[in-house]
Design a protein around this motif. Sequence first.
Motif, PDB file in Angstrom:
ATOM      1  N   GLY A  88     -36.232  14.627 -50.224  1.00  0.00           N
ATOM      2  CA  GLY A  88     -36.798  14.822 -48.898  1.00  0.00           C
ATOM      3  C   GLY A  88     -38.133  14.105 -48.753  1.00  0.00           C
ATOM      4  O   GLY A  88     -38.436  13.544 -47.690  1.00  0.00           O
ATOM      5  N   ARG A  89     -38.925  14.114 -49.822  1.00  0.00           N
ATOM      6  CA  ARG A  89     -40.193  13.377 -49.801  1.00  0.00           C
ATOM      7  C   ARG A  89     -39.942  11.880 -49.659  1.00  0.00           C
ATOM      8  O   ARG A  89     -40.687  11.172 -48.966  1.00  0.00           O
ATOM      9  CB  ARG A  89     -40.975  13.645 -51.084  1.00  0.00           C
ATOM     10  CG  ARG A  89     -41.458  15.081 -51.253  1.00  0.00           C
ATOM     11  CD  ARG A  89     -42.071  15.303 -52.618  1.00  0.00           C
ATOM     12  NE  ARG A  89     -42.377  16.709 -52.855  1.00  0.00           N
ATOM     13  CZ  ARG A  89     -42.772  17.196 -54.030  1.00  0.00           C
ATOM     14  NH1 ARG A  89     -42.917  16.379 -55.058  1.00  0.00           N
ATOM     15  NH2 ARG A  89     -43.031  18.495 -54.164  1.00  0.00           N
ATOM     16  N   ALA A  90     -38.901  11.404 -50.313  1.00  0.00           N
ATOM     17  CA  ALA A  90     -38.558   9.985 -50.216  1.00  0.00           C
ATOM     18  C   ALA A  90     -38.168   9.624 -48.783  1.00  0.00           C
ATOM     19  O   ALA A  90     -38.549   8.571 -48.266  1.00  0.00           O
ATOM     20  CB  ALA A  90     -37.420   9.651 -51.177  1.00  0.00           C
ATOM     21  N   ASP A  91     -37.423  10.510 -48.152  1.00  0.00           N
ATOM     22  CA  ASP A  91     -37.022  10.260 -46.762  1.00  0.00           C
ATOM     23  C   ASP A  91     -38.241  10.235 -45.845  1.00  0.00           C
ATOM     24  O   ASP A  91     -38.366   9.384 -44.959  1.00  0.00           O
ATOM     25  CB  ASP A  91     -36.030  11.330 -46.318  1.00  0.00           C
ATOM     26  CG  ASP A  91     -35.372  11.011 -44.986  1.00  0.00           C
ATOM     27  OD1 ASP A  91     -35.414   9.834 -44.568  1.00  0.00           O
ATOM     28  OD2 ASP A  91     -34.818  11.938 -44.370  1.00  0.00           O
ATOM     29  N   GLU A  92     -39.166  11.179 -46.058  1.00  0.00           N
ATOM     30  CA  GLU A  92     -40.383  11.214 -45.253  1.00  0.00           C
ATOM     31  C   GLU A  92     -41.205   9.939 -45.415  1.00  0.00           C
ATOM     32  O   GLU A  92     -41.875   9.489 -44.478  1.00  0.00           O
ATOM     33  CB  GLU A  92     -41.239  12.424 -45.642  1.00  0.00           C
ATOM     34  CG  GLU A  92     -40.686  13.763 -45.171  1.00  0.00           C
ATOM     35  CD  GLU A  92     -41.605  14.908 -45.531  1.00  0.00           C
ATOM     36  OE1 GLU A  92     -42.642  14.664 -46.183  1.00  0.00           O
ATOM     37  OE2 GLU A  92     -41.291  16.060 -45.164  1.00  0.00           O
ATOM     38  N   ALA A  93     -41.144   9.358 -46.613  1.00  0.00           N
ATOM     39  CA  ALA A  93     -41.895   8.129 -46.887  1.00  0.00           C
ATOM     40  C   ALA A  93     -41.240   6.903 -46.253  1.00  0.00           C
ATOM     41  O   ALA A  93     -41.810   5.804 -46.279  1.00  0.00           O
ATOM     42  CB  ALA A  93     -42.043   7.923 -48.394  1.00  0.00           C
ATOM     43  N   GLY A  94     -40.045   7.083 -45.703  1.00  0.00           N
ATOM     44  CA  GLY A  94     -39.354   5.981 -45.039  1.00  0.00           C
ATOM     45  C   GLY A  94     -38.743   4.963 -45.968  1.00  0.00           C
ATOM     46  O   GLY A  94     -38.535   3.808 -45.584  1.00  0.00           O
ATOM     47  N   ILE A  95     -38.418   5.378 -47.199  1.00  0.00           N
ATOM     48  CA  ILE A  95     -37.903   4.415 -48.181  1.00  0.00           C
ATOM     49  C   ILE A  95     -36.397   4.539 -48.383  1.00  0.00           C
ATOM     50  O   ILE A  95     -35.843   3.919 -49.298  1.00  0.00           O
ATOM     51  CB  ILE A  95     -38.620   4.556 -49.539  1.00  0.00           C
ATOM     52  CG1 ILE A  95     -38.337   5.935 -50.161  1.00  0.00           C
ATOM     53  CG2 ILE A  95     -40.118   4.330 -49.377  1.00  0.00           C
ATOM     54  CD1 ILE A  95     -38.799   6.042 -51.605  1.00  0.00           C
ATOM     55  N   LYS A 118     -28.546  10.076 -45.500  1.00  0.00           N
ATOM     56  CA  LYS A 118     -29.582   9.460 -46.332  1.00  0.00           C
ATOM     57  C   LYS A 118     -29.358   9.688 -47.829  1.00  0.00           C
ATOM     58  O   LYS A 118     -29.850   8.929 -48.654  1.00  0.00           O
ATOM     59  CB  LYS A 118     -30.968  10.018 -45.950  1.00  0.00           C
ATOM     60  CG  LYS A 118     -31.410   9.678 -44.526  1.00  0.00           C
ATOM     61  CD  LYS A 118     -31.741   8.210 -44.402  1.00  0.00           C
ATOM     62  CE  LYS A 118     -32.317   7.878 -43.028  1.00  0.00           C
ATOM     63  NZ  LYS A 118     -33.629   8.511 -42.771  1.00  0.00           N
ATOM     64  N   TRP A 119     -28.645  10.753 -48.206  1.00  0.00           N
ATOM     65  CA  TRP A 119     -28.428  11.046 -49.620  1.00  0.00           C
ATOM     66  C   TRP A 119     -27.211  11.959 -49.776  1.00  0.00           C
ATOM     67  O   TRP A 119     -26.753  12.571 -48.814  1.00  0.00           O
ATOM     68  CB  TRP A 119     -29.657  11.704 -50.259  1.00  0.00           C
ATOM     69  CG  TRP A 119     -30.200  12.892 -49.504  1.00  0.00           C
ATOM     70  CD1 TRP A 119     -31.249  12.903 -48.614  1.00  0.00           C
ATOM     71  CD2 TRP A 119     -29.712  14.253 -49.536  1.00  0.00           C
ATOM     72  NE1 TRP A 119     -31.433  14.168 -48.102  1.00  0.00           N
ATOM     73  CE2 TRP A 119     -30.518  15.018 -48.654  1.00  0.00           C
ATOM     74  CE3 TRP A 119     -28.676  14.895 -50.230  1.00  0.00           C
ATOM     75  CZ2 TRP A 119     -30.317  16.376 -48.459  1.00  0.00           C
ATOM     76  CZ3 TRP A 119     -28.469  16.255 -50.025  1.00  0.00           C
ATOM     77  CH2 TRP A 119     -29.292  16.976 -49.149  1.00  0.00           C
ATOM     78  N   ALA A 262     -31.734   2.978 -51.167  1.00  0.00           N
ATOM     79  CA  ALA A 262     -33.071   2.513 -50.808  1.00  0.00           C
ATOM     80  C   ALA A 262     -33.049   1.720 -49.515  1.00  0.00           C
ATOM     81  O   ALA A 262     -32.074   1.032 -49.193  1.00  0.00           O
ATOM     82  CB  ALA A 262     -33.653   1.670 -51.944  1.00  0.00           C
ATOM     83  N   ALA A 263     -34.150   1.816 -48.764  1.00  0.00           N
ATOM     84  CA  ALA A 263     -34.224   1.232 -47.428  1.00  0.00           C
ATOM     85  C   ALA A 263     -34.031  -0.275 -47.418  1.00  0.00           C
ATOM     86  O   ALA A 263     -33.463  -0.834 -46.470  1.00  0.00           O
ATOM     87  CB  ALA A 263     -35.561   1.594 -46.781  1.00  0.00           C
ATOM     88  N   HIS A 264     -34.504  -0.961 -48.456  1.00  0.00           N
ATOM     89  CA  HIS A 264     -34.442  -2.429 -48.467  1.00  0.00           C
ATOM     90  C   HIS A 264     -33.562  -2.930 -49.610  1.00  0.00           C
ATOM     91  O   HIS A 264     -33.839  -3.969 -50.204  1.00  0.00           O
ATOM     92  CB  HIS A 264     -35.852  -3.005 -48.570  1.00  0.00           C
ATOM     93  CG  HIS A 264     -36.773  -2.534 -47.486  1.00  0.00           C
ATOM     94  ND1 HIS A 264     -36.629  -2.933 -46.171  1.00  0.00           N
ATOM     95  CD2 HIS A 264     -37.812  -1.661 -47.505  1.00  0.00           C
ATOM     96  CE1 HIS A 264     -37.563  -2.350 -45.436  1.00  0.00           C
ATOM     97  NE2 HIS A 264     -38.288  -1.572 -46.210  1.00  0.00           N
ATOM     98  N   PHE A 323     -34.108  22.179 -47.589  1.00  0.00           N
ATOM     99  CA  PHE A 323     -35.060  22.346 -48.697  1.00  0.00           C
ATOM    100  C   PHE A 323     -36.196  21.337 -48.575  1.00  0.00           C
ATOM    101  O   PHE A 323     -37.319  21.599 -48.999  1.00  0.00           O
ATOM    102  CB  PHE A 323     -34.368  22.175 -50.046  1.00  0.00           C
ATOM    103  CG  PHE A 323     -33.182  23.086 -50.268  1.00  0.00           C
ATOM    104  CD1 PHE A 323     -32.969  24.197 -49.470  1.00  0.00           C
ATOM    105  CD2 PHE A 323     -32.267  22.825 -51.278  1.00  0.00           C
ATOM    106  CE1 PHE A 323     -31.872  25.029 -49.669  1.00  0.00           C
ATOM    107  CE2 PHE A 323     -31.171  23.644 -51.484  1.00  0.00           C
ATOM    108  CZ  PHE A 323     -30.963  24.751 -50.678  1.00  0.00           C
ATOM    109  N   GLY A 324     -35.870  20.190 -47.997  1.00  0.00           N
ATOM    110  CA  GLY A 324     -36.904  19.181 -47.767  1.00  0.00           C
ATOM    111  C   GLY A 324     -37.652  19.425 -46.470  1.00  0.00           C
ATOM    112  O   GLY A 324     -38.881  19.384 -46.426  1.00  0.00           O
ATOM    113  N   THR A 325     -36.925  19.717 -45.399  1.00  0.00           N
ATOM    114  CA  THR A 325     -37.570  19.876 -44.089  1.00  0.00           C
ATOM    115  C   THR A 325     -38.438  21.127 -44.025  1.00  0.00           C
ATOM    116  O   THR A 325     -39.425  21.162 -43.276  1.00  0.00           O
ATOM    117  CB  THR A 325     -36.522  19.919 -42.964  1.00  0.00           C
ATOM    118  OG1 THR A 325     -35.564  20.961 -43.242  1.00  0.00           O
ATOM    119  CG2 THR A 325     -35.775  18.594 -42.870  1.00  0.00           C
TER     120      THR A 325
END
Length: 340
Positions: A88-95, A118-119, A262-264, A323-325
Amino acid sequence: MTLKAPRTLIAALALTAVTAPAFAQEVNVYSSRHYDSDDALFNEFTDRTGITVNRIEAKADELIARIDAEGDNSPADVLLTVDVGRVGRADEAGILQSFSSDVINDRVPPHLRDPDGKWIGVSQRARMIFYAKDRVDTPPKSYEELAQPEWKGKVCIRSSSNIYNQSLLASIIEAHGEDTATEWAAGVVENMARPPQGGDTDQLRGIVSGECDVAVSNHYYYLRGYEKDVDGLTEGLDNIGFVWPNQSGRGAHVNLSTAAKAAHSPNSDEADKLLEFLTTEFAQQHFAGQNNEYPAVSGVPLHERTARLGIFIPDTTTNTAVFGTNAKAAQTIFNNVGWN
């Protein structure tokens, strides 16, 4: 005059053109899973697909920061973490980026994958209640009961900075709301046998040493005591009983090991193939066997060590994405009630 190349050179050039190796395929995995046995998992993937797996290991927060810093030029294709809160932290970071696969959707239940794609969960980790058989006749049957006055001074549980507890409280917020979740957290603080300390194994050791009568731990820490000699735990396993919580309600809280794209991702097709591979029976048995976890795909046989815990009802009504949100709200509650 036109110069002609020797026949031997022409033949050699032709042979080179025919036998030149195909473009090498690869996928770059950033993993917070620190298991040497994952080599066998990725080797099997390479054998099946011809795609080489390049793996970088570090703690989840370090990997998230690294991918973020690498930006558009990040070589990361797949991120593996061991908790929904961290992905969830990774999603928030936009990666992360969304991905879609009918294969995965058919195999992994909706509550074990992100609604936005996303996962996905690749293995399940249940948070259980354990108790001292010689001191407890009727153990708590739910997480909510841990906050009842009868358990004052008897509960061992980890700190609020622990991602497992953050995700557990996040699920309680989703099930009951923030006010009830705050009352619960305050009640557990009142019932603590000692200030939070150590990992999940240390909570189980607290039962063996007599410091606490009840403890909260992920299921596989208990099973490790059977797998190998764990100091302060294995010798006392016979006196430790366990409860699958909330079996008459929403079911036991289950967290996940996760895989995300991963985003890229520079190797997008290869990343998709790896993500689908992680849901195969081979991969699912690998995840379950190496750390005594539960498969994310139904119908995959349990490892014999995990099977000793029997069958339980998991919480399938709460999507694990919360759990992330709900993580920030959970940490705020922990801070407000003095759960260190």
